[in-house]
Motif scaffolding. Structure first.
Motif, PDB file in Angstrom:
ATOM      1  N   LEU A  96       1.035  -0.931  -0.072  1.00 44.03           N
ATOM      2  CA  LEU A  96      -0.141   0.360  -0.164  1.00 44.03           C
ATOM      3  C   LEU A  96       0.690   1.246   0.160  1.00 44.03           C
ATOM      4  N   HIS A  97       2.145   1.089   1.126  1.00 43.77           N
ATOM      5  CA  HIS A  97       3.207   1.951   0.707  1.00 43.77           C
ATOM      6  C   HIS A  97       3.288   2.733  -0.716  1.00 43.77           C
ATOM      7  N   VAL A  98       4.165   1.818  -0.940  1.00 37.39           N
ATOM      8  CA  VAL A  98       4.935   1.635  -1.817  1.00 37.39           C
ATOM      9  C   VAL A  98       3.656   2.685  -3.771  1.00 37.39           C
ATOM     10  N   ALA A 119      -0.381   2.558   6.503  1.00 36.78           N
ATOM     11  CA  ALA A 119       0.018   3.062   5.241  1.00 36.78           C
ATOM     12  C   ALA A 119       0.455   4.699   4.905  1.00 36.78           C
ATOM     13  N   ILE A 120      -1.510   5.155   5.204  1.00 30.56           N
ATOM     14  CA  ILE A 120      -1.751   6.145   4.599  1.00 30.56           C
ATOM     15  C   ILE A 120      -1.059   6.744   5.401  1.00 30.56           C
ATOM     16  N   THR A 121      -0.986   7.192   6.299  1.00 29.96           N
ATOM     17  CA  THR A 121      -0.282   8.097   7.801  1.00 29.96           C
ATOM     18  C   THR A 121       0.914   8.010   7.273  1.00 29.96           C
ATOM     19  N   MET A 122       1.732   6.608   6.945  1.00 31.13           N
ATOM     20  CA  MET A 122       3.669   6.695   6.922  1.00 31.13           C
ATOM     21  C   MET A 122       3.611   7.485   5.831  1.00 31.13           C
ATOM     22  N   ALA A 123       3.288   7.493   5.033  1.00 25.10           N
ATOM     23  CA  ALA A 123       3.278   8.113   3.387  1.00 25.10           C
ATOM     24  C   ALA A 123       3.096   9.752   3.637  1.00 25.10           C
ATOM     25  N   GLY A 124       2.893  10.230   4.652  1.00 31.54           N
ATOM     26  CA  GLY A 124       2.431  11.318   4.912  1.00 31.54           C
ATOM     27  C   GLY A 124       1.353  12.242   5.141  1.00 31.54           C
ATOM     28  N   ALA A 125       0.630  11.451   4.063  1.00 31.57           N
ATOM     29  CA  ALA A 125      -1.115  11.728   4.253  1.00 31.57           C
ATOM     30  C   ALA A 125      -1.864  11.595   4.872  1.00 31.57           C
ATOM     31  N   SER A 126      -2.981  13.194   5.165  1.00 30.13           N
ATOM     32  CA  SER A 126      -3.972  12.683   5.500  1.00 30.13           C
ATOM     33  C   SER A 126      -5.564  11.884   5.204  1.00 30.13           C
ATOM     34  N   MET A 127      -5.476  10.907   5.989  1.00 30.55           N
ATOM     35  CA  MET A 127      -6.529   9.531   6.339  1.00 30.55           C
ATOM     36  C   MET A 127      -7.837  10.365   6.400  1.00 30.55           C
ATOM     37  N   VAL A 128      -8.728  10.459   5.982  1.00 32.17           N
ATOM     38  CA  VAL A 128     -10.393  11.356   5.894  1.00 32.17           C
ATOM     39  C   VAL A 128     -10.946  10.140   5.727  1.00 32.17           C
ATOM     40  N   LEU A 129     -11.926   9.702   7.225  1.00 34.60           N
ATOM     41  CA  LEU A 129     -12.719   7.939   7.160  1.00 34.60           C
ATOM     42  C   LEU A 129     -13.691   8.335   6.708  1.00 34.60           C
ATOM     43  N   VAL A 130     -14.284   7.538   6.459  1.00 29.78           N
ATOM     44  CA  VAL A 130     -16.115   7.760   5.589  1.00 29.78           C
ATOM     45  C   VAL A 130     -16.736   6.214   6.354  1.00 29.78           C
ATOM     46  N   ASP A 131     -17.768   5.987   7.205  1.00 33.28           N
ATOM     47  CA  ASP A 131     -18.526   4.915   7.238  1.00 33.28           C
ATOM     48  C   ASP A 131     -18.914   4.039   6.709  1.00 33.28           C
ATOM     49  N   ALA A 150       3.870   0.992 -12.917  1.00 29.93           N
ATOM     50  CA  ALA A 150       4.229  -0.270 -12.414  1.00 29.93           C
ATOM     51  C   ALA A 150       5.715   0.643 -12.708  1.00 29.93           C
ATOM     52  N   ARG A 151       6.924   1.462 -13.465  1.00 29.21           N
ATOM     53  CA  ARG A 151       7.976   0.849 -13.669  1.00 29.21           C
ATOM     54  C   ARG A 151       8.236   1.926 -11.745  1.00 29.21           C
ATOM     55  N   LYS A 152       7.246   2.582 -11.664  1.00 32.91           N
ATOM     56  CA  LYS A 152       8.210   3.472 -11.114  1.00 32.91           C
ATOM     57  C   LYS A 152       7.982   2.519  -8.741  1.00 32.91           C
ATOM     58  N   MET A 153       6.638   2.059  -9.019  1.00 30.10           N
ATOM     59  CA  MET A 153       6.690   0.850  -8.335  1.00 30.10           C
ATOM     60  C   MET A 153       8.102  -0.062  -8.615  1.00 30.10           C
ATOM     61  N   ARG A 154       8.117  -0.138  -9.305  1.00 31.86           N
ATOM     62  CA  ARG A 154       9.269  -1.366  -9.205  1.00 31.86           C
ATOM     63  C   ARG A 154      10.382  -0.742  -8.612  1.00 31.86           C
ATOM     64  N   MET A 155      10.892   0.148  -9.017  1.00 34.90           N
ATOM     65  CA  MET A 155      11.756   1.299  -8.711  1.00 34.90           C
ATOM     66  C   MET A 155      11.610   1.353  -6.776  1.00 34.90           C
ATOM     67  N   ILE A 156      10.830   1.966  -6.558  1.00 34.94           N
ATOM     68  CA  ILE A 156      10.565   2.218  -5.167  1.00 34.94           C
ATOM     69  C   ILE A 156      10.773   0.717  -4.302  1.00 34.94           C
ATOM     70  N   ARG A 157      10.691  -0.475  -4.533  1.00 35.42           N
ATOM     71  CA  ARG A 157      10.555  -1.325  -3.496  1.00 35.42           C
ATOM     72  C   ARG A 157      11.620  -2.086  -3.667  1.00 35.42           C
ATOM     73  N   ASP A 158      12.869  -1.291  -4.053  1.00 35.31           N
ATOM     74  CA  ASP A 158      14.317  -1.381  -4.613  1.00 35.31           C
ATOM     75  C   ASP A 158      14.951  -0.187  -4.580  1.00 35.31           C
ATOM     76  N   HIS A 159      14.350   0.892  -2.996  1.00 26.75           N
ATOM     77  CA  HIS A 159      15.183   1.292  -3.055  1.00 26.75           C
ATOM     78  C   HIS A 159      15.747   2.599  -4.292  1.00 26.75           C
ATOM     79  N   GLY A 160      14.337   2.292  -4.972  1.00 30.82           N
ATOM     80  CA  GLY A 160      14.484   3.473  -6.196  1.00 30.82           C
ATOM     81  C   GLY A 160      15.187   3.765  -7.147  1.00 30.82           C
ATOM     82  N   SER A 161      15.891   1.758  -7.399  1.00 34.02           N
ATOM     83  CA  SER A 161      17.084   2.396  -8.248  1.00 34.02           C
ATOM     84  C   SER A 161      16.832   1.515  -9.343  1.00 34.02           C
ATOM     85  N   GLU A 162      16.812   1.186 -10.755  1.00 31.19           N
ATOM     86  CA  GLU A 162      17.124   0.499 -11.951  1.00 31.19           C
ATOM     87  C   GLU A 162      18.211  -0.063 -12.190  1.00 31.19           C
TER      88      GLU A 162
END
Ligand code: PLP
Length: 385
Positions: free
Chosen positions: A66-68, A94-106, A207-219
């Motif tokens: 979720l965080h990635v 995941a939302i909070t650790m990404a720095g975003a604000s979580m808004v809840l809905v019932d 997909a390309r960005k997620m692949r990079m982020i999961r491995d230290h932002g590197s290709e």
């Protein structure tokens, strides 16, 4: 006392797969290629194909998945993400650790999923994404959610950690949202023997960005173009997951059959079986009933060797860790009422019909004797038949 019925019995699943899994793990260790090797690459293709999406990326665990996604979408401080209070804590983390604000809905009281009638009132100029949780194995109505998201130019990030193989209108997650996150925590419909997770999308650039982020932002090794993290799936987990993936479809069918039997046997009792919403193919990660005198029933079942769970007893907005949000009891009444009444009965593919009958009989016995609930005469007649 009869033999206990575990809530989830993983030993029964392991026994017939043991040889194949041990052989695969042994090959990985002989080769000492432990990360992002042949097994991870093969599993990424196999699971993406299973899900019917273009891209699949192995991740270390579901929370990181979720965080990635959030990081790859550049959702962070100043942005709002809409999700539900009735979920596992990881969605909120995941939302909070990404720095975003979580808004809840019932939630909707019948499906326990995001109440789509209330989403739009939560959208502000800061909203960037909606994060539906396909909880217990059932997908949110993705046609309606897509309409809402498109109307406001929002992304949809699906928390599919409990819904491997679930469908809405014949389609699995991520085909309908922008990206989906999966967990392979050991007790999920598809689980590893350690930590594991996955992200899917049809978007090439994402997909390309997620692949990079999961491995230290590197290709390329030691060239870090994006701020990434360590969120790789390891080869040993990929071996386990590849073996198990071949059985996932049949296991989900077995879960659905168990649900049908439960539903039949519980029909005349005071518990409410889960609703299968129209167009949704539920895969019953959990079989959650609403039960009067829930705590007493749970204790009674335990005394009779039947183990159950509560998913989840404290909603996100009342968790101490989220006290900073300033919510109070009463803010999400549908969720708050549900958490006091829900009970997850044993559910796993290897459960037998005889075990389900015993569970249903024990629930019946509870309501006839300890529960103090007056049965309507016609129900009594059915029971004595
Ligand atoms: C299991 C789960 C997660 C997190 O997965 P992990 O692999 O344990 O990190 C996230 N959301 C939901 C709804 C889950 O059930």
């Amino acid at each position: 006392m009869d033999t206990p019925i575990q809530f989830v019995d993983l030993k029964k699943q392991y026994a017939p797969l043991k040889e194949e899994i041990l052989t695969g793990i042994s090959e990985v260790l002989d080769g000492m290629h432990l990360f992002l090797g042949d097994n991870v690459q093969a599993f990424e293709k196999e699971f993406a194909a299973f899900c019917g999406v273009k891209h699949g990326i192995g991740i270390s665990d579901g929370t990181s998945a979720l965080h990635v996604i959030l990081r790859a979408m550049e959702i962070g401080p100043g942005d709002e993400v809409i999700t539900v209070p009735n979920t596992f804590i990881a969605t909120a983390e995941a939302i909070t650790m990404a720095g975003a604000s979580m808004v809840l809905v019932d939630i909707d009281p019948a499906t326990y999923l995001m109440d789509l009638d209330r989403v739009e009132e939560k959208i502000t100029p800061k909203t960037k994404a909606i994060m539906p949780v396909h909880l217990y194995g059932q997908m949110v109505n993705m046609d309606r959610l897509r309409e809402i998201a498109d109307r406001h130019g929002l992304r949809i990030i699906e928390d599919t950690c409990q819904a491997h193989g679930a469908e809405f209108n014949g389609k699995q997650a991520a085909g309908l949202g922008d990206a989906a996150a999966y967990s392979f925590y050991f007790s999920k419909n598809l689980g590893g023997y350690g930590e594991g997770g996955f992200v899917t999308t049809n978007d090439d650039e994402l997909a390309r960005k997620m692949r990079m982020i999961r491995d230290h932002g590197s290709e390329r090794r030691y060239c870090h173009d994006l701020l990434g993290m360590n969120a790789r799936l390891d080869e040993i987990q990929a071996v386990v997951l590849r073996v198990k993936l071949k059985h996932l479809a049949e296991w989900n069918i077995a879960r659905r059959q168990h649900a049908e039997l439960y539903r039949k046997l519980l029909a005349d009792l005071p518990v409410t079986a889960p609703l299968e919403a129209e167009s949704a193919r539920h895969v019953y990660h959990l079989f959650v009933v609403r039960a009067p005198e829930r705590d007493a029933l749970q204790a009674y079942l335990k005394d009779h060797g039947i183990f159950t769970g509560i998913h989840y007893p404290i909603p996100i907005h009342l968790q101490t860790a989220f006290g900073f949000m300033g919510h109070k009891a009463g803010d999400f009444p549908v969720t708050e009422r549900a958490v006091g009444e829900i009970l997850s009965l044993p559910m796993f593919a290897e459960l037998t019909d005889a075990e389900i009958v015993r569970i249903a009989d024990t629930i019946r016995e509870f309501y006839l004797t300890k529960g103090g609930i007056q049965q309507a005469p016609e129900t009594m007649a059915k029971i004595s038949n």
